[in-house]
Design a protein around this motif. Structure first.
Motif, PDB file in Angstrom:
ATOM      1  N   LEU A  23      89.080  40.235  48.792  1.00  0.00           N
ATOM      2  CA  LEU A  23      88.527  40.894  47.607  1.00  0.00           C
ATOM      3  C   LEU A  23      87.194  41.569  47.910  1.00  0.00           C
ATOM      4  CD1 LEU A  23      89.330  38.216  44.862  1.00  0.00           C
ATOM      5  CD2 LEU A  23      90.541  40.375  45.310  1.00  0.00           C
ATOM      6  N   ARG A  24      86.484  41.101  48.931  1.00  0.00           N
ATOM      7  CA  ARG A  24      85.178  41.655  49.280  1.00  0.00           C
ATOM      8  C   ARG A  24      85.221  42.484  50.563  1.00  0.00           C
ATOM      9  NH1 ARG A  24      80.805  39.270  46.778  1.00  0.00           N
ATOM     10  NH2 ARG A  24      79.532  39.707  48.620  1.00  0.00           N
ATOM     11  N   ARG A  25      86.409  42.942  50.920  1.00  0.00           N
ATOM     12  CA  ARG A  25      86.576  43.602  52.219  1.00  0.00           C
ATOM     13  C   ARG A  25      85.844  44.932  52.316  1.00  0.00           C
ATOM     14  NH1 ARG A  25      90.933  44.260  49.083  1.00  0.00           N
ATOM     15  NH2 ARG A  25      92.004  46.294  48.962  1.00  0.00           N
ATOM     16  N   ARG A  26      85.535  45.575  51.201  1.00  0.00           N
ATOM     17  CA  ARG A  26      84.809  46.844  51.268  1.00  0.00           C
ATOM     18  C   ARG A  26      83.361  46.637  51.694  1.00  0.00           C
ATOM     19  NH1 ARG A  26      86.883  50.504  46.080  1.00  0.00           N
ATOM     20  NH2 ARG A  26      89.092  50.618  46.745  1.00  0.00           N
ATOM     21  N   GLY A  27      82.759  45.552  51.246  1.00  0.00           N
ATOM     22  CA  GLY A  27      81.385  45.281  51.644  1.00  0.00           C
ATOM     23  C   GLY A  27      81.288  44.378  52.861  1.00  0.00           C
ATOM     24  N   ASP A  28      82.369  43.663  53.157  1.00  0.00           N
ATOM     25  CA  ASP A  28      82.415  42.740  54.289  1.00  0.00           C
ATOM     26  C   ASP A  28      83.783  42.908  54.941  1.00  0.00           C
ATOM     27  OD1 ASP A  28      82.180  40.721  56.126  1.00  0.00           O
ATOM     28  OD2 ASP A  28      82.175  39.083  54.668  1.00  0.00           O
ATOM     29  N   ALA A  29      83.837  43.712  55.973  1.00  0.00           N
ATOM     30  CA  ALA A  29      85.122  44.106  56.573  1.00  0.00           C
ATOM     31  C   ALA A  29      85.951  42.883  56.972  1.00  0.00           C
ATOM     32  CB  ALA A  29      84.877  44.979  57.799  1.00  0.00           C
ATOM     33  N   LEU A  30      87.250  42.994  56.752  1.00  0.00           N
ATOM     34  CA  LEU A  30      88.189  41.944  57.114  1.00  0.00           C
ATOM     35  C   LEU A  30      89.212  42.534  58.083  1.00  0.00           C
ATOM     36  CD1 LEU A  30      89.204  39.045  56.700  1.00  0.00           C
ATOM     37  CD2 LEU A  30      90.565  39.872  54.766  1.00  0.00           C
ATOM     38  N   PRO A  31      88.888  42.546  59.375  1.00  0.00           N
ATOM     39  CA  PRO A  31      89.789  43.148  60.363  1.00  0.00           C
ATOM     40  C   PRO A  31      91.144  42.450  60.391  1.00  0.00           C
ATOM     41  CG  PRO A  31      87.626  42.669  61.309  1.00  0.00           C
ATOM     42  CD  PRO A  31      87.670  41.990  59.983  1.00  0.00           C
ATOM     43  N   VAL A  32      92.141  43.140  60.913  1.00  0.00           N
ATOM     44  CA  VAL A  32      93.477  42.582  60.999  1.00  0.00           C
ATOM     45  C   VAL A  32      93.473  41.296  61.816  1.00  0.00           C
ATOM     46  CG1 VAL A  32      95.807  42.981  61.877  1.00  0.00           C
ATOM     47  CG2 VAL A  32      94.577  44.826  60.707  1.00  0.00           C
ATOM     48  N   ARG A  33      92.677  41.258  62.883  1.00  0.00           N
ATOM     49  CA  ARG A  33      92.622  40.069  63.725  1.00  0.00           C
ATOM     50  C   ARG A  33      92.194  38.846  62.922  1.00  0.00           C
ATOM     51  NH1 ARG A  33      88.775  37.269  66.441  1.00  0.00           N
ATOM     52  NH2 ARG A  33      87.159  38.670  65.651  1.00  0.00           N
ATOM     53  N   GLU A  34      91.196  38.993  62.064  1.00  0.00           N
ATOM     54  CA  GLU A  34      90.740  37.869  61.255  1.00  0.00           C
ATOM     55  C   GLU A  34      91.785  37.482  60.216  1.00  0.00           C
ATOM     56  OE1 GLU A  34      86.733  37.184  60.037  1.00  0.00           O
ATOM     57  OE2 GLU A  34      86.068  39.042  60.984  1.00  0.00           O
ATOM     58  N   ARG A  35      92.477  38.464  59.652  1.00  0.00           N
ATOM     59  CA  ARG A  35      93.529  38.151  58.680  1.00  0.00           C
ATOM     60  C   ARG A  35      94.607  37.295  59.331  1.00  0.00           C
ATOM     61  NH1 ARG A  35      94.541  43.857  55.338  1.00  0.00           N
ATOM     62  NH2 ARG A  35      92.345  44.510  55.292  1.00  0.00           N
ATOM     63  N   VAL A  36      94.986  37.659  60.529  1.00  0.00           N
ATOM     64  CA  VAL A  36      96.017  36.904  61.243  1.00  0.00           C
ATOM     65  C   VAL A  36      95.546  35.479  61.498  1.00  0.00           C
ATOM     66  CG1 VAL A  36      97.290  36.719  63.413  1.00  0.00           C
ATOM     67  CG2 VAL A  36      97.063  38.946  62.278  1.00  0.00           C
ATOM     68  N   HIS A  37      94.286  35.327  61.931  1.00  0.00           N
ATOM     69  CA  HIS A  37      93.761  33.983  62.199  1.00  0.00           C
ATOM     70  C   HIS A  37      93.738  33.131  60.927  1.00  0.00           C
ATOM     71  CE1 HIS A  37      92.776  34.059  66.379  1.00  0.00           C
ATOM     72  NE2 HIS A  37      91.982  35.113  66.284  1.00  0.00           N
ATOM     73  N   ILE A  38      93.274  33.696  59.840  1.00  0.00           N
ATOM     74  CA  ILE A  38      93.169  32.925  58.593  1.00  0.00           C
ATOM     75  C   ILE A  38      94.542  32.470  58.129  1.00  0.00           C
ATOM     76  CG2 ILE A  38      92.535  33.056  56.157  1.00  0.00           C
ATOM     77  CD1 ILE A  38      90.261  34.974  56.999  1.00  0.00           C
ATOM     78  N   VAL A  39      95.518  33.371  58.152  1.00  0.00           N
ATOM     79  CA  VAL A  39      96.876  33.013  57.725  1.00  0.00           C
ATOM     80  C   VAL A  39      97.486  31.987  58.677  1.00  0.00           C
ATOM     81  CG1 VAL A  39      99.217  33.885  57.386  1.00  0.00           C
ATOM     82  CG2 VAL A  39      97.266  35.198  56.532  1.00  0.00           C
ATOM     83  N   ALA A  40      97.323  32.216  59.990  1.00  0.00           N
ATOM     84  CA  ALA A  40      97.906  31.305  60.969  1.00  0.00           C
ATOM     85  C   ALA A  40      97.279  29.917  60.873  1.00  0.00           C
ATOM     86  CB  ALA A  40      97.722  31.873  62.375  1.00  0.00           C
ATOM     87  N   LEU A  41      95.964  29.864  60.704  1.00  0.00           N
ATOM     88  CA  LEU A  41      95.297  28.570  60.614  1.00  0.00           C
ATOM     89  C   LEU A  41      95.643  27.854  59.307  1.00  0.00           C
ATOM     90  CD1 LEU A  41      91.872  29.640  62.102  1.00  0.00           C
ATOM     91  CD2 LEU A  41      93.379  27.861  63.043  1.00  0.00           C
ATOM     92  N   GLY A  42      95.800  28.614  58.232  1.00  0.00           N
ATOM     93  CA  GLY A  42      96.233  28.012  56.973  1.00  0.00           C
ATOM     94  C   GLY A  42      97.621  27.400  57.108  1.00  0.00           C
ATOM     95  N   ALA A  43      98.514  28.132  57.801  1.00  0.00           N
ATOM     96  CA  ALA A  43      99.864  27.612  58.034  1.00  0.00           C
ATOM     97  C   ALA A  43      99.830  26.375  58.924  1.00  0.00           C
ATOM     98  CB  ALA A  43     100.740  28.703  58.662  1.00  0.00           C
ATOM     99  N   LEU A  44      98.968  26.408  59.966  1.00  0.00           N
ATOM    100  CA  LEU A  44      98.845  25.259  60.861  1.00  0.00           C
ATOM    101  C   LEU A  44      98.329  24.042  60.104  1.00  0.00           C
ATOM    102  CD1 LEU A  44      98.873  23.992  63.689  1.00  0.00           C
ATOM    103  CD2 LEU A  44      96.555  24.913  64.031  1.00  0.00           C
ATOM    104  N   ALA A  45      97.304  24.230  59.266  1.00  0.00           N
ATOM    105  CA  ALA A  45      96.752  23.117  58.501  1.00  0.00           C
ATOM    106  C   ALA A  45      97.800  22.529  57.560  1.00  0.00           C
ATOM    107  CB  ALA A  45      95.524  23.575  57.719  1.00  0.00           C
ATOM    108  N   THR A  46      98.608  23.383  56.950  1.00  0.00           N
ATOM    109  CA  THR A  46      99.673  22.900  56.067  1.00  0.00           C
ATOM    110  C   THR A  46     100.706  22.115  56.854  1.00  0.00           C
ATOM    111  OG1 THR A  46      99.357  24.829  54.622  1.00  0.00           O
ATOM    112  CG2 THR A  46     101.420  23.600  54.395  1.00  0.00           C
TER     113      THR A  46
END
Length: 407
Positions: free
Chosen positions: A220-243
């Motif tokens: 939601l804040r990606r315009r002021g704080d960039a969210l590169p594709v690499r970070e998106r992948v890490h966040i999703v992958a780590l969320g899946a791993l934690a689950t």
């Protein structure tokens, strides 16, 4: 003139010490105080206490849940679930994750006993958690306030956990490092930290929720704080791993025992000590509803008062995390983690005396009590924290003979 220079010399020496050394001084002093509390509580222990008359500090350190971790270390986990007189699953070792027990055993082989290893792991983990907590808060509230937060953390009402055979100190160290990695966006280490947390004590599903909320916040804040594709992948992958890690222990228990519901049945065995319900299964959130009715009935206020208090508690905590300026200063990582963990407790826990211990993962919120505050305020909070620590040690270890005196 000489008096002024002499008076300021200790301050100059203190400020020149590395941060880790200053934290070590604070931590050692706090542990000396806690040891004194334990010694007095042991001297005041009565025959009615679960520890008996004048137990040793070792007896206290390896009492209660520490015995389960010791059992895991020496005997492993039962392949056949024990049954209570009522025919339901009895309390057993599957409720306790293996990492702390095994690490304590490894250290204990060098020190002569599992108990010595367990206390050593807790002591060192507690110190490490203090150091990482300072780093987690320093950039948000300043170095001085962060040090005060460490003081309150090291001397808090549940600080006895840093020197007993419980897994909380190790979990806190891993958790604070994980939060620091998210704060600094260093994702690689989390692929090791997430499984380590998940097999230390329950709570990794809360971290999965935290990563999900953090990802939404960043998106939601990606315009002021960039969210590169690499970070998106890490966040999703780590969320899946934690689950995945969060549910894996249930799978392991099911495979070993041949009962898919072995872990949940084991956890419910502790709850039945309070409710006496041998038929009910696990329903998310039901524990708090049951507990509200139980406790407020015990206090003569009726179940309706418990339900009302529960609603007020939830609303109050939510408002504090969203609106209180001192909490907002701690940063989005601390706030989202605290909210996630409290939601997790709301869904899975049956509140009783252990609720105080189970709240220690939100310890970064200590920072909200020291900014911006006067020295008198901070000293007052410290005094109350030490008073609370003595109350907890005396009741849970010195007396320890009632249903509400379980650490």
């Amino acid at each position: 003139m000489t008096t002024g220079v002499t008076a300021s010399a200790p301050i100059r020496v203190w400020t020149r010490l590395p941060v880790a050394a200053r934290i070590a001084v604070v931590y050692i002093a706090a542990r000396v105080v806690t040891t004194g509390f334990f010694a007095v509580a042991a001297a005041l222990s009565t025959p009615a206490s679960r520890y008996g008359v004048s137990p040793s500090l070792t007896d206290l350190a390896i009492g209660w849940d520490a015995q389960w971790y010791w059992l895991v270390a020496v005997s492993g986990y039962p392949s056949e679930l024990p049954l209570a007189a009522g025919g339901h699953v009895a309390e057993n070792a599957w409720a306790f994750m293996p990492l702390y027990a095994w690490l304590s055993a490894a250290v204990g082989t060098l020190m002569g006993s599992w108990g010595a290893g367990a206390v050593t792991v807790s002591l060192l983990s507690g110190y490490g958690a203090c150091v990482v907590l300072h780093g987690l808060l320093r950039e948000r509230i300043g170095a001085s306030a962060a040090m005060w937060a460490v003081v309150l953390f090291a001397c808090g009402p549940l600080a006895a956990l840093f020197q007993v055979g419980y897994a909380e100190a190790l979990f806190l160290l891993l958790l604070f490092v994980a939060l620091r990695c998210v704060q600094r966006r260093r994702w690689g280490w989390l692929y090791l930290l997430v499984p380590a947390m998940g097999f230390t004590r329950p709570g990794i599903l809360a971290f999965a929720l935290f990563l999900g909320l953090y990802g939404i916040h960043r998106f939601l804040r990606r315009r002021g704080d960039a969210l590169p594709v690499r970070e998106r992948v890490h966040i999703v992958a780590l969320g899946a791993l934690a689950t995945l890690v969060g549910f894996s222990w249930q799978v392991v228990a099911g495979i070993v025992t041949g009962d898919p519901g072995a872990y949940l049945a084991t956890e419910l065995a502790w709850r039945r000590s309070w409710t006496g319900d041998s038929e009910g299964g696990f329903i998310p959130g039901d524990g708090w509803v049951q507990a509200a009715g139980f406790w407020f009935t015990q206090w003569g206020l009726g179940a309706w008062a418990g339900s009302a208090a529960l609603v007020l508690l939830i609303v109050g905590i939510a408002c504090a995390l969203i609106f209180v300026p001192q909490v907002k200063m701690l940063g989005v990582e601390v706030r989202l983690w605290s909210a996630s963990y409290l939601v997790y407790l709301l869904l899975v826990f049956f509140p009783q005396s252990s609720v105080f211990r189970l709240l220690v993962p939100v310890s970064p919120l200590w920072g909200a009590l020291v900014v911006p505050r006067s020295r008198a305020w901070r000293a007052g909070v410290l005094a109350l924290s030490l008073l609370g620590q003595w109350w907890w040690i005396y009741n849970m270890y010195g007396l320890g003979n009632a249903y509400w005196q379980i650490p």
